[in-house]
Motif scaffolding. Structure first.
Motif, PDB file in Angstrom:
ATOM      1  N   ALA A  15     -45.093  10.316 -87.505  1.00 52.39           N
ATOM      2  CA  ALA A  15     -45.714   9.452 -86.494  1.00 52.39           C
ATOM      3  C   ALA A  15     -44.659   8.828 -85.586  1.00 52.39           C
ATOM      4  CB  ALA A  15     -46.554   8.365 -87.175  1.00 52.39           C
ATOM      5  N   LEU A  16     -43.592   8.309 -86.187  1.00 51.14           N
ATOM      6  CA  LEU A  16     -42.538   7.687 -85.387  1.00 51.14           C
ATOM      7  C   LEU A  16     -41.792   8.720 -84.553  1.00 51.14           C
ATOM      8  CD1 LEU A  16     -41.133   5.116 -87.982  1.00 51.14           C
ATOM      9  CD2 LEU A  16     -42.528   4.640 -85.961  1.00 51.14           C
ATOM     10  N   ILE A  40     -43.083  11.453 -83.242  1.00 52.24           N
ATOM     11  CA  ILE A  40     -43.948  11.774 -82.099  1.00 52.24           C
ATOM     12  C   ILE A  40     -43.903  10.659 -81.066  1.00 52.24           C
ATOM     13  CG2 ILE A  40     -46.344  12.135 -81.403  1.00 52.24           C
ATOM     14  CD1 ILE A  40     -46.757  13.532 -84.125  1.00 52.24           C
ATOM     15  N   VAL A  41     -43.947   9.407 -81.521  1.00 48.91           N
ATOM     16  CA  VAL A  41     -43.916   8.276 -80.593  1.00 48.91           C
ATOM     17  C   VAL A  41     -42.577   8.227 -79.849  1.00 48.91           C
ATOM     18  CG1 VAL A  41     -43.893   5.760 -80.440  1.00 48.91           C
ATOM     19  CG2 VAL A  41     -45.603   6.897 -81.858  1.00 48.91           C
ATOM     20  N   CYS A  42     -41.479   8.344 -80.591  1.00 50.78           N
ATOM     21  CA  CYS A  42     -40.146   8.243 -79.970  1.00 50.78           C
ATOM     22  C   CYS A  42     -39.911   9.374 -78.970  1.00 50.78           C
ATOM     23  CB  CYS A  42     -39.065   8.254 -81.049  1.00 50.78           C
ATOM     24  SG  CYS A  42     -39.040   6.775 -82.096  1.00 50.78           S
ATOM     25  N   GLY A 101     -42.184  11.264 -77.586  1.00 53.37           N
ATOM     26  CA  GLY A 101     -43.169  11.156 -76.514  1.00 53.37           C
ATOM     27  C   GLY A 101     -42.722  10.180 -75.448  1.00 53.37           C
ATOM     28  N   LEU A 102     -42.239   9.021 -75.862  1.00 51.74           N
ATOM     29  CA  LEU A 102     -41.739   8.033 -74.902  1.00 51.74           C
ATOM     30  C   LEU A 102     -40.534   8.576 -74.144  1.00 51.74           C
ATOM     31  CD1 LEU A 102     -41.987   4.743 -77.005  1.00 51.74           C
ATOM     32  CD2 LEU A 102     -43.413   5.406 -75.067  1.00 51.74           C
TER      33      LEU A 102
END
Length: 488
Positions: free
Chosen positions: A43-44, A46-48, A50-51
Protein backbone atom coordinates in the motif's frame (compact mmCIF):
# COMPACT_ATOMS: atom_id res chain seq x y z
CA UNK A 1 41.80 -32.53 16.84
CA UNK A 2 41.90 -28.83 16.00
CA UNK A 3 45.11 -26.99 15.19
CA UNK A 4 44.82 -25.03 18.42
CA UNK A 5 44.52 -28.25 20.50
CA UNK A 6 47.48 -29.75 18.66
CA UNK A 7 49.48 -26.64 19.48
CA UNK A 8 48.68 -27.00 23.20
CA UNK A 9 49.44 -30.73 23.19
CA UNK A 10 52.72 -30.67 21.27
CA UNK A 11 53.94 -27.37 22.69
CA UNK A 12 54.93 -25.94 19.34
CA UNK A 13 53.52 -23.73 16.62
CA UNK A 14 51.39 -25.21 13.90
CA UNK A 15 50.51 -23.48 10.65
CA UNK A 16 46.82 -23.79 9.96
CA UNK A 17 44.25 -21.98 7.84
CA UNK A 18 41.10 -20.66 9.50
CA UNK A 19 39.71 -19.40 6.19
CA UNK A 20 39.61 -15.88 4.71
CA UNK A 21 39.23 -12.95 7.05
CA UNK A 22 36.55 -11.43 4.78
CA UNK A 23 34.23 -13.82 2.98
CA UNK A 24 32.16 -12.84 -0.04
CA UNK A 25 28.57 -12.04 0.82
CA UNK A 26 26.17 -14.73 -0.33
CA UNK A 27 23.48 -13.61 -2.77
CA UNK A 28 20.14 -13.04 -1.09
CA UNK A 29 17.05 -14.63 -2.65
CA UNK A 30 14.05 -13.18 -0.77
CA UNK A 31 11.01 -15.45 -0.80
CA UNK A 32 7.48 -14.26 -1.49
CA UNK A 33 5.40 -13.74 1.63
CA UNK A 34 1.90 -12.49 2.39
CA UNK A 35 0.46 -11.00 5.53
CA UNK A 36 -0.29 -7.79 7.37
CA UNK A 37 3.08 -6.10 6.93
CA UNK A 38 3.50 -7.21 3.34
CA UNK A 39 0.11 -5.65 2.48
CA UNK A 40 1.09 -2.49 4.33
CA UNK A 41 4.32 -2.29 2.34
CA UNK A 42 2.45 -2.75 -0.94
CA UNK A 43 0.00 0.00 0.00
CA UNK A 44 2.76 2.45 0.92
CA UNK A 45 4.74 1.54 -2.20
CA UNK A 46 1.74 2.31 -4.41
CA UNK A 47 1.09 5.60 -2.62
CA UNK A 48 4.75 6.72 -2.70
CA UNK A 49 5.35 5.81 -6.34
CA UNK A 50 1.94 7.16 -7.34
CA UNK A 51 2.72 10.54 -5.80
CA UNK A 52 6.20 10.56 -7.33
CA UNK A 53 4.99 9.91 -10.88
CA UNK A 54 1.72 11.88 -10.80
CA UNK A 55 2.51 15.09 -8.89
CA UNK A 56 4.38 16.83 -11.76
CA UNK A 57 1.19 16.66 -13.84
CA UNK A 58 -1.07 18.13 -11.14
CA UNK A 59 -2.04 21.68 -12.09
CA UNK A 60 -2.31 24.65 -9.72
CA UNK A 61 -3.61 28.03 -10.92
CA UNK A 62 -1.35 30.82 -9.69
CA UNK A 63 -2.70 33.52 -11.96
CA UNK A 64 -1.23 35.10 -15.11
CA UNK A 65 2.50 35.06 -15.78
CA UNK A 66 3.05 32.24 -13.26
CA UNK A 67 3.71 28.51 -13.81
CA UNK A 68 0.71 26.25 -13.24
CA UNK A 69 2.57 23.14 -12.07
CA UNK A 70 1.75 22.13 -8.50
CA UNK A 71 5.37 21.37 -7.55
CA UNK A 72 8.12 23.02 -9.55
CA UNK A 73 11.80 23.75 -8.94
CA UNK A 74 12.30 26.66 -11.34
CA UNK A 75 16.08 26.96 -11.53
CA UNK A 76 16.24 29.56 -14.36
CA UNK A 77 14.12 31.98 -12.30
CA UNK A 78 15.42 30.84 -8.88
CA UNK A 79 12.01 29.88 -7.53
CA UNK A 80 10.49 26.89 -5.78
CA UNK A 81 6.74 26.37 -6.07
CA UNK A 82 4.73 24.05 -3.83
CA UNK A 83 1.00 24.43 -4.50
CA UNK A 84 0.11 27.80 -2.92
CA UNK A 85 3.63 28.50 -1.59
CA UNK A 86 6.36 30.25 -3.57
CA UNK A 87 9.87 30.29 -2.12
CA UNK A 88 12.50 32.82 -3.25
CA UNK A 89 16.28 32.36 -2.90
CA UNK A 90 16.30 34.83 0.00
CA UNK A 91 13.92 32.51 1.86
CA UNK A 92 16.24 29.53 2.01
CA UNK A 93 15.56 29.33 5.76
CA UNK A 94 12.30 27.55 4.92
CA UNK A 95 14.31 24.66 3.49
CA UNK A 96 16.46 24.71 6.60
CA UNK A 97 13.31 24.43 8.71
CA UNK A 98 12.03 21.54 6.59
CA UNK A 99 15.33 19.69 6.98
CA UNK A 100 15.18 20.19 10.75
CA UNK A 101 11.59 18.92 10.85
CA UNK A 102 12.48 15.91 8.71
CA UNK A 103 15.41 15.03 10.98
CA UNK A 104 13.33 15.35 14.13
CA UNK A 105 10.52 13.29 12.61
CA UNK A 106 13.08 10.61 11.75
CA UNK A 107 14.41 10.68 15.31
CA UNK A 108 10.86 10.43 16.69
CA UNK A 109 9.93 7.51 14.46
CA UNK A 110 13.13 5.76 15.48
CA UNK A 111 12.39 6.30 19.19
CA UNK A 112 8.91 4.83 18.70
CA UNK A 113 9.27 2.07 16.09
CA UNK A 114 12.94 1.68 15.28
CA UNK A 115 14.01 1.81 11.64
CA UNK A 116 10.45 2.06 10.33
CA UNK A 117 11.64 4.63 7.76
CA UNK A 118 14.08 2.11 6.30
CA UNK A 119 11.49 -0.64 6.09
CA UNK A 120 8.63 1.29 4.50
CA UNK A 121 9.53 4.73 3.11
CA UNK A 122 13.20 4.78 2.08
CA UNK A 123 13.59 5.22 -1.69
CA UNK A 124 16.06 2.32 -1.78
CA UNK A 125 13.48 0.05 -0.10
CA UNK A 126 10.58 1.19 -2.30
CA UNK A 127 12.38 0.74 -5.63
CA UNK A 128 14.08 -2.49 -4.53
CA UNK A 129 10.66 -3.90 -3.60
CA UNK A 130 9.38 -3.03 -7.06
CA UNK A 131 12.42 -4.55 -8.77
CA UNK A 132 12.11 -7.76 -6.73
CA UNK A 133 8.42 -8.01 -7.68
CA UNK A 134 9.43 -7.83 -11.36
CA UNK A 135 12.11 -10.47 -10.74
CA UNK A 136 9.56 -12.86 -9.19
CA UNK A 137 7.11 -12.15 -12.00
CA UNK A 138 9.66 -13.15 -14.65
CA UNK A 139 11.88 -15.75 -12.97
CA UNK A 140 9.64 -17.18 -10.24
CA UNK A 141 9.99 -17.42 -6.47
CA UNK A 142 13.05 -18.13 -4.36
CA UNK A 143 13.65 -21.79 -5.37
CA UNK A 144 13.07 -21.06 -9.05
CA UNK A 145 15.56 -18.19 -9.02
CA UNK A 146 18.20 -20.28 -7.22
CA UNK A 147 17.78 -23.07 -9.79
CA UNK A 148 17.87 -20.59 -12.66
CA UNK A 149 21.13 -19.06 -11.43
CA UNK A 150 22.71 -22.50 -11.10
CA UNK A 151 21.41 -23.74 -14.47
CA UNK A 152 23.54 -23.53 -17.64
CA UNK A 153 22.73 -20.87 -20.18
CA UNK A 154 19.83 -21.75 -22.44
CA UNK A 155 17.30 -19.96 -24.64
CA UNK A 156 14.81 -19.95 -21.75
CA UNK A 157 17.32 -18.50 -19.27
CA UNK A 158 18.51 -15.86 -21.74
CA UNK A 159 14.91 -14.88 -22.52
CA UNK A 160 14.03 -14.49 -18.85
CA UNK A 161 17.14 -12.44 -18.16
CA UNK A 162 16.47 -10.13 -21.11
CA UNK A 163 12.86 -9.67 -20.00
CA UNK A 164 13.83 -8.97 -16.39
CA UNK A 165 16.59 -6.49 -17.16
CA UNK A 166 14.49 -4.86 -19.86
CA UNK A 167 11.69 -4.20 -17.38
CA UNK A 168 14.21 -2.99 -14.79
CA UNK A 169 15.66 -0.52 -17.30
CA UNK A 170 12.17 0.64 -18.27
CA UNK A 171 11.31 1.34 -14.62
CA UNK A 172 14.69 3.02 -14.04
CA UNK A 173 14.23 5.21 -17.12
CA UNK A 174 10.75 6.16 -15.91
CA UNK A 175 12.25 7.05 -12.55
CA UNK A 176 14.81 9.38 -14.08
CA UNK A 177 12.26 10.84 -16.47
CA UNK A 178 9.81 11.60 -13.68
CA UNK A 179 12.50 13.28 -11.59
CA UNK A 180 13.41 15.88 -14.22
CA UNK A 181 9.70 16.74 -14.63
CA UNK A 182 9.92 18.56 -11.30
CA UNK A 183 12.30 21.08 -12.92
CA UNK A 184 10.19 22.14 -15.92
CA UNK A 185 6.59 22.14 -17.10
CA UNK A 186 5.84 18.41 -17.17
CA UNK A 187 3.50 18.08 -20.21
CA UNK A 188 5.73 20.35 -22.30
CA UNK A 189 8.92 18.50 -21.32
CA UNK A 190 7.35 15.09 -22.02
CA UNK A 191 6.46 16.19 -25.57
CA UNK A 192 9.98 17.54 -26.06
CA UNK A 193 11.54 14.31 -24.78
CA UNK A 194 9.60 12.10 -27.20
CA UNK A 195 10.20 14.45 -30.15
CA UNK A 196 13.92 14.73 -29.30
CA UNK A 197 13.61 18.49 -28.76
CA UNK A 198 14.36 18.55 -25.03
CA UNK A 199 17.57 20.19 -23.74
CA UNK A 200 20.64 17.97 -23.69
CA UNK A 201 20.89 18.27 -19.89
CA UNK A 202 17.49 16.55 -19.57
CA UNK A 203 18.72 13.46 -21.44
CA UNK A 204 21.97 13.45 -19.47
CA UNK A 205 20.15 13.44 -16.13
CA UNK A 206 17.71 10.77 -17.29
CA UNK A 207 20.71 8.64 -18.19
CA UNK A 208 22.41 9.22 -14.83
CA UNK A 209 19.29 8.43 -12.81
CA UNK A 210 18.44 5.43 -15.00
CA UNK A 211 21.87 3.93 -14.31
CA UNK A 212 21.82 4.64 -10.56
CA UNK A 213 18.28 3.30 -10.10
CA UNK A 214 18.97 0.19 -12.17
CA UNK A 215 22.25 -0.55 -10.39
CA UNK A 216 21.24 0.28 -6.81
CA UNK A 217 17.75 -1.29 -6.82
CA UNK A 218 18.47 -4.15 -9.22
CA UNK A 219 21.98 -5.26 -8.32
CA UNK A 220 23.23 -3.77 -5.05
CA UNK A 221 19.98 -3.99 -3.08
CA UNK A 222 20.80 -4.92 0.52
CA UNK A 223 24.44 -3.89 0.03
CA UNK A 224 23.29 -0.26 0.04
CA UNK A 225 21.71 -0.74 3.47
CA UNK A 226 24.68 -2.66 4.84
CA UNK A 227 27.62 -0.66 3.52
CA UNK A 228 26.54 2.65 1.95
CA UNK A 229 23.77 4.05 4.14
CA UNK A 230 24.91 5.86 7.32
CA UNK A 231 21.52 5.66 9.05
CA UNK A 232 21.95 2.14 10.58
CA UNK A 233 25.05 3.40 12.40
CA UNK A 234 23.33 6.59 13.53
CA UNK A 235 20.19 4.73 14.57
CA UNK A 236 22.13 2.58 17.00
CA UNK A 237 23.01 5.71 18.99
CA UNK A 238 19.40 6.97 19.03
CA UNK A 239 17.49 3.87 20.09
CA UNK A 240 16.81 2.75 23.66
CA UNK A 241 15.34 -0.23 25.51
CA UNK A 242 11.79 1.08 25.13
CA UNK A 243 11.84 1.49 21.32
CA UNK A 244 9.64 -1.00 19.46
CA UNK A 245 11.79 -3.05 17.08
CA UNK A 246 11.16 -6.22 15.12
CA UNK A 247 12.13 -8.74 17.80
CA UNK A 248 12.38 -12.50 18.11
CA UNK A 249 10.75 -13.34 21.44
CA UNK A 250 13.38 -15.80 22.58
CA UNK A 251 11.70 -16.15 25.97
CA UNK A 252 8.95 -17.99 24.11
CA UNK A 253 10.85 -19.48 21.17
CA UNK A 254 13.76 -21.23 22.90
CA UNK A 255 14.85 -23.97 22.87
CA UNK A 256 14.22 -24.48 19.15
CA UNK A 257 12.93 -27.92 18.25
CA UNK A 258 11.13 -29.46 15.32
CA UNK A 259 7.42 -30.20 15.77
CA UNK A 260 8.08 -33.89 16.47
CA UNK A 261 11.05 -33.24 18.76
CA UNK A 262 9.02 -30.62 20.65
CA UNK A 263 6.18 -33.12 21.17
CA UNK A 264 8.59 -35.71 22.53
CA UNK A 265 10.28 -33.16 24.79
CA UNK A 266 6.96 -31.99 26.20
CA UNK A 267 5.89 -35.59 26.79
CA UNK A 268 9.09 -36.12 28.77
CA UNK A 269 8.52 -32.94 30.77
CA UNK A 270 11.37 -31.08 29.12
CA UNK A 271 11.19 -27.46 27.84
CA UNK A 272 10.37 -26.84 24.19
CA UNK A 273 10.09 -23.47 22.51
CA UNK A 274 7.63 -22.45 19.83
CA UNK A 275 10.33 -21.87 17.19
CA UNK A 276 10.55 -24.94 14.94
CA UNK A 277 13.76 -23.70 13.24
CA UNK A 278 12.14 -23.57 9.80
CA UNK A 279 14.23 -20.58 8.67
CA UNK A 280 11.27 -18.96 6.94
CA UNK A 281 12.06 -15.69 8.70
CA UNK A 282 15.49 -15.74 7.04
CA UNK A 283 14.15 -16.81 3.64
CA UNK A 284 11.80 -13.81 3.31
CA UNK A 285 14.21 -11.18 4.67
CA UNK A 286 15.28 -8.76 1.91
CA UNK A 287 18.70 -8.34 3.54
CA UNK A 288 19.25 -11.98 4.57
CA UNK A 289 19.16 -11.30 8.32
CA UNK A 290 18.38 -14.00 10.88
CA UNK A 291 16.29 -12.01 13.35
CA UNK A 292 16.70 -14.74 15.95
CA UNK A 293 20.27 -13.56 16.50
CA UNK A 294 19.00 -10.27 17.88
CA UNK A 295 19.22 -6.68 16.65
CA UNK A 296 21.54 -6.39 13.65
CA UNK A 297 22.83 -3.76 11.26
CA UNK A 298 21.08 -5.33 8.27
CA UNK A 299 17.59 -5.44 9.77
CA UNK A 300 15.46 -2.69 8.18
CA UNK A 301 12.42 -3.40 10.41
CA UNK A 302 10.15 -4.20 7.46
CA UNK A 303 8.20 -6.85 9.37
CA UNK A 304 8.19 -9.47 6.60
CA UNK A 305 9.70 -12.01 8.99
CA UNK A 306 6.67 -11.43 11.24
CA UNK A 307 4.32 -12.39 8.41
CA UNK A 308 6.38 -15.48 7.56
CA UNK A 309 6.56 -16.64 11.18
CA UNK A 310 2.85 -16.02 11.74
CA UNK A 311 2.02 -18.22 8.74
CA UNK A 312 4.17 -21.06 10.13
CA UNK A 313 2.74 -20.70 13.63
CA UNK A 314 -0.78 -20.92 12.23
CA UNK A 315 0.10 -24.14 10.39
CA UNK A 316 1.51 -25.81 13.50
CA UNK A 317 -1.38 -24.49 15.65
CA UNK A 318 0.71 -22.28 17.89
CA UNK A 319 0.15 -18.63 18.90
CA UNK A 320 1.28 -16.05 16.35
CA UNK A 321 3.66 -13.13 16.90
CA UNK A 322 6.62 -15.23 17.95
CA UNK A 323 8.38 -12.45 16.03
CA UNK A 324 6.77 -9.07 16.62
CA UNK A 325 7.37 -5.40 17.25
CA UNK A 326 8.55 -5.53 20.84
CA UNK A 327 11.27 -4.27 23.17
CA UNK A 328 14.23 -5.98 24.76
CA UNK A 329 12.96 -4.78 28.12
CA UNK A 330 9.71 -6.72 27.68
CA UNK A 331 11.60 -9.93 26.93
CA UNK A 332 13.43 -9.54 30.24
CA UNK A 333 10.16 -8.76 32.04
CA UNK A 334 8.43 -11.87 30.67
CA UNK A 335 11.45 -13.97 31.65
CA UNK A 336 10.95 -12.68 35.21
CA UNK A 337 7.23 -13.50 35.06
CA UNK A 338 6.20 -9.82 34.81
CA UNK A 339 3.67 -8.32 32.41
CA UNK A 340 5.09 -6.43 29.40
CA UNK A 341 4.83 -2.65 29.32
CA UNK A 342 4.99 -0.28 26.37
CA UNK A 343 6.26 3.28 26.90
CA UNK A 344 5.49 5.21 23.75
CA UNK A 345 5.20 8.40 25.80
CA UNK A 346 8.50 9.07 27.56
CA UNK A 347 10.94 11.93 27.98
CA UNK A 348 12.71 11.28 24.66
CA UNK A 349 9.53 11.21 22.55
CA UNK A 350 8.02 14.18 24.41
CA UNK A 351 11.16 16.22 23.70
CA UNK A 352 11.03 15.39 19.99
CA UNK A 353 7.33 16.27 19.75
CA UNK A 354 7.82 19.57 21.58
CA UNK A 355 10.74 20.62 19.35
CA UNK A 356 8.81 19.58 16.22
CA UNK A 357 5.83 21.65 17.40
CA UNK A 358 8.03 24.69 18.09
CA UNK A 359 9.86 24.56 14.74
CA UNK A 360 6.62 23.83 12.86
CA UNK A 361 4.80 26.70 14.58
CA UNK A 362 7.62 29.12 13.75
CA UNK A 363 7.51 28.11 10.11
CA UNK A 364 3.72 28.44 9.93
CA UNK A 365 3.90 31.85 11.60
CA UNK A 366 6.61 32.98 9.20
CA UNK A 367 4.60 31.77 6.22
CA UNK A 368 1.36 33.42 7.33
CA UNK A 369 3.06 36.76 8.08
CA UNK A 370 5.51 36.82 5.17
CA UNK A 371 5.56 39.90 2.98
CA UNK A 372 4.97 39.85 -0.76
CA UNK A 373 7.56 42.53 -1.33
CA UNK A 374 11.20 42.94 -0.44
CA UNK A 375 13.60 45.80 0.23
CA UNK A 376 17.34 45.71 0.82
CA UNK A 377 19.82 48.59 1.04
CA UNK A 378 23.61 48.66 0.60
CA UNK A 379 25.54 51.84 1.37
CA UNK A 380 28.05 52.90 -1.28
CA UNK A 381 31.50 52.76 0.34
CA UNK A 382 33.63 54.65 -2.20
CA UNK A 383 33.16 57.42 -1.34
CA UNK A 384 31.27 57.23 1.95
CA UNK A 385 29.90 60.72 1.31
CA UNK A 386 30.44 63.79 -0.84
CA UNK A 387 30.21 67.49 0.06
CA UNK A 388 28.29 69.70 -2.36
CA UNK A 389 29.18 73.34 -3.05
CA UNK A 390 26.02 74.47 -1.27
CA UNK A 391 27.15 72.86 2.01
CA UNK A 392 24.95 69.74 1.72
CA UNK A 393 26.12 66.16 2.25
CA UNK A 394 25.24 63.39 -0.18
CA UNK A 395 25.31 59.61 0.41
CA UNK A 396 24.80 56.92 -2.24
CA UNK A 397 22.86 53.70 -1.73
CA UNK A 398 22.14 50.61 -3.83
CA UNK A 399 18.51 49.71 -3.19
CA UNK A 400 16.96 46.44 -4.38
CA UNK A 401 13.18 46.14 -4.62
CA UNK A 402 11.42 42.78 -4.95
CA UNK A 403 7.90 42.12 -6.22
CA UNK A 404 6.69 38.65 -5.21
CA UNK A 405 3.30 38.96 -6.88
CA UNK A 406 2.24 37.79 -10.33
CA UNK A 407 1.17 41.31 -11.39
CA UNK A 408 3.01 44.64 -11.82
CA UNK A 409 3.33 46.84 -8.73
CA UNK A 410 4.32 50.43 -7.96
CA UNK A 411 6.36 51.28 -4.88
CA UNK A 412 7.07 54.64 -3.28
CA UNK A 413 10.38 55.01 -1.42
CA UNK A 414 10.57 57.49 1.47
CA UNK A 415 13.36 58.57 3.85
CA UNK A 416 12.94 59.17 7.59
CA UNK A 417 15.31 60.26 10.35
CA UNK A 418 17.14 63.01 8.44
CA UNK A 419 15.58 66.48 8.72
CA UNK A 420 15.61 68.30 5.40
CA UNK A 421 16.73 65.26 3.41
CA UNK A 422 15.86 64.77 -0.25
CA UNK A 423 16.18 61.62 -2.37
CA UNK A 424 16.83 61.25 -6.11
CA UNK A 425 17.53 58.43 -8.55
CA UNK A 426 17.96 58.03 -12.31
CA UNK A 427 16.02 54.72 -12.23
CA UNK A 428 12.94 56.18 -10.48
CA UNK A 429 10.55 59.10 -10.83
CA UNK A 430 10.24 61.77 -8.16
CA UNK A 431 6.68 62.22 -6.85
CA UNK A 432 5.14 65.51 -5.83
CA UNK A 433 5.65 64.71 -2.13
CA UNK A 434 9.37 64.05 -2.65
CA UNK A 435 9.20 60.24 -2.61
CA UNK A 436 10.60 58.07 -5.37
CA UNK A 437 8.25 55.90 -7.43
CA UNK A 438 9.47 52.64 -8.98
CA UNK A 439 7.51 50.18 -11.11
CA UNK A 440 8.30 46.46 -10.92
CA UNK A 441 7.33 43.70 -13.33
CA UNK A 442 5.52 40.61 -11.99
CA UNK A 443 7.71 38.30 -9.90
CA UNK A 444 10.79 40.42 -10.46
CA UNK A 445 13.44 42.51 -8.74
CA UNK A 446 14.79 45.97 -9.53
CA UNK A 447 18.10 47.47 -8.42
CA UNK A 448 18.34 51.26 -8.26
CA UNK A 449 21.10 53.71 -7.34
CA UNK A 450 19.66 56.44 -5.13
CA UNK A 451 21.26 59.52 -3.62
CA UNK A 452 20.19 61.06 -0.33
CA UNK A 453 21.13 64.69 0.28
CA UNK A 454 20.85 66.38 3.68
CA UNK A 455 22.28 69.37 5.57
CA UNK A 456 25.61 68.87 7.32
CA UNK A 457 23.85 69.23 10.66
CA UNK A 458 21.85 66.07 9.94
CA UNK A 459 24.95 63.96 9.16
CA UNK A 460 27.41 62.37 11.55
CA UNK A 461 30.95 61.09 11.09
CA UNK A 462 29.98 57.85 12.81
CA UNK A 463 26.78 57.60 10.79
CA UNK A 464 23.38 59.09 11.57
CA UNK A 465 20.52 56.55 11.59
CA UNK A 466 18.28 56.69 8.54
CA UNK A 467 15.21 54.63 7.70
CA UNK A 468 14.02 53.79 4.18
CA UNK A 469 10.46 52.61 3.63
CA UNK A 470 8.96 51.18 0.43
CA UNK A 471 5.16 51.38 0.23
CA UNK A 472 2.89 49.64 -2.26
CA UNK A 473 0.83 52.45 -3.78
CA UNK A 474 -2.14 50.13 -4.31
CA UNK A 475 -2.61 48.14 -1.11
CA UNK A 476 -0.33 49.96 1.35
CA UNK A 477 1.99 47.03 2.12
CA UNK A 478 5.32 48.31 3.43
CA UNK A 479 8.90 47.13 3.88
CA UNK A 480 11.41 49.05 6.00
CA UNK A 481 15.22 48.92 6.21
CA UNK A 482 17.51 50.87 8.57
CA UNK A 483 20.93 52.16 7.52
CA UNK A 484 23.26 55.13 8.28
CA UNK A 485 23.99 58.52 6.75
CA UNK A 486 27.63 59.60 6.96
CA UNK A 487 29.14 63.07 6.99
CA UNK A 488 32.29 64.97 7.96
Amino acid sequence: MSAAEKYEREGGPEVYDEGPLYASAAKVYPQKVSGTYRRLKWALLIVCLGLYYVLPFVRWDRGPNEPHQSILIDLPHSRFYWFFIEIWPQEVYYFTGLLILASLALFLSNALFGRVWCGYFCIQTVWTDLFMWVERLVEGDRRDRIKLDAAPWSASKIGKRIAKHGLWLLIACGTGGAFILYFADAPTLVRQLFTLQAPLVAYVWIGILTFTTYYLAGHMREQVCLYMCPWPRIQAALTDVDALNVTYRRDRGEPRLSVKDAARAQAAGKPAGDCIDCHQCVAVCPTGVDIRKGSQLGCIQCGLCIDACDAVMAKVHRPTRLIAYDTDENIKRRARGEAPIYKLVRSRTILYVVVIAIVGSLMVYKLTTRQHMGLSVLHVRAPMYTLAHDGLVRNGYTVRFANKWSEPREFALSIAGLPGATVKSEEADTMSDGRLKVTLDPDATLEAQIYVTAPVASAASAGAPVTMTATDLKNGETATVADHFFGP
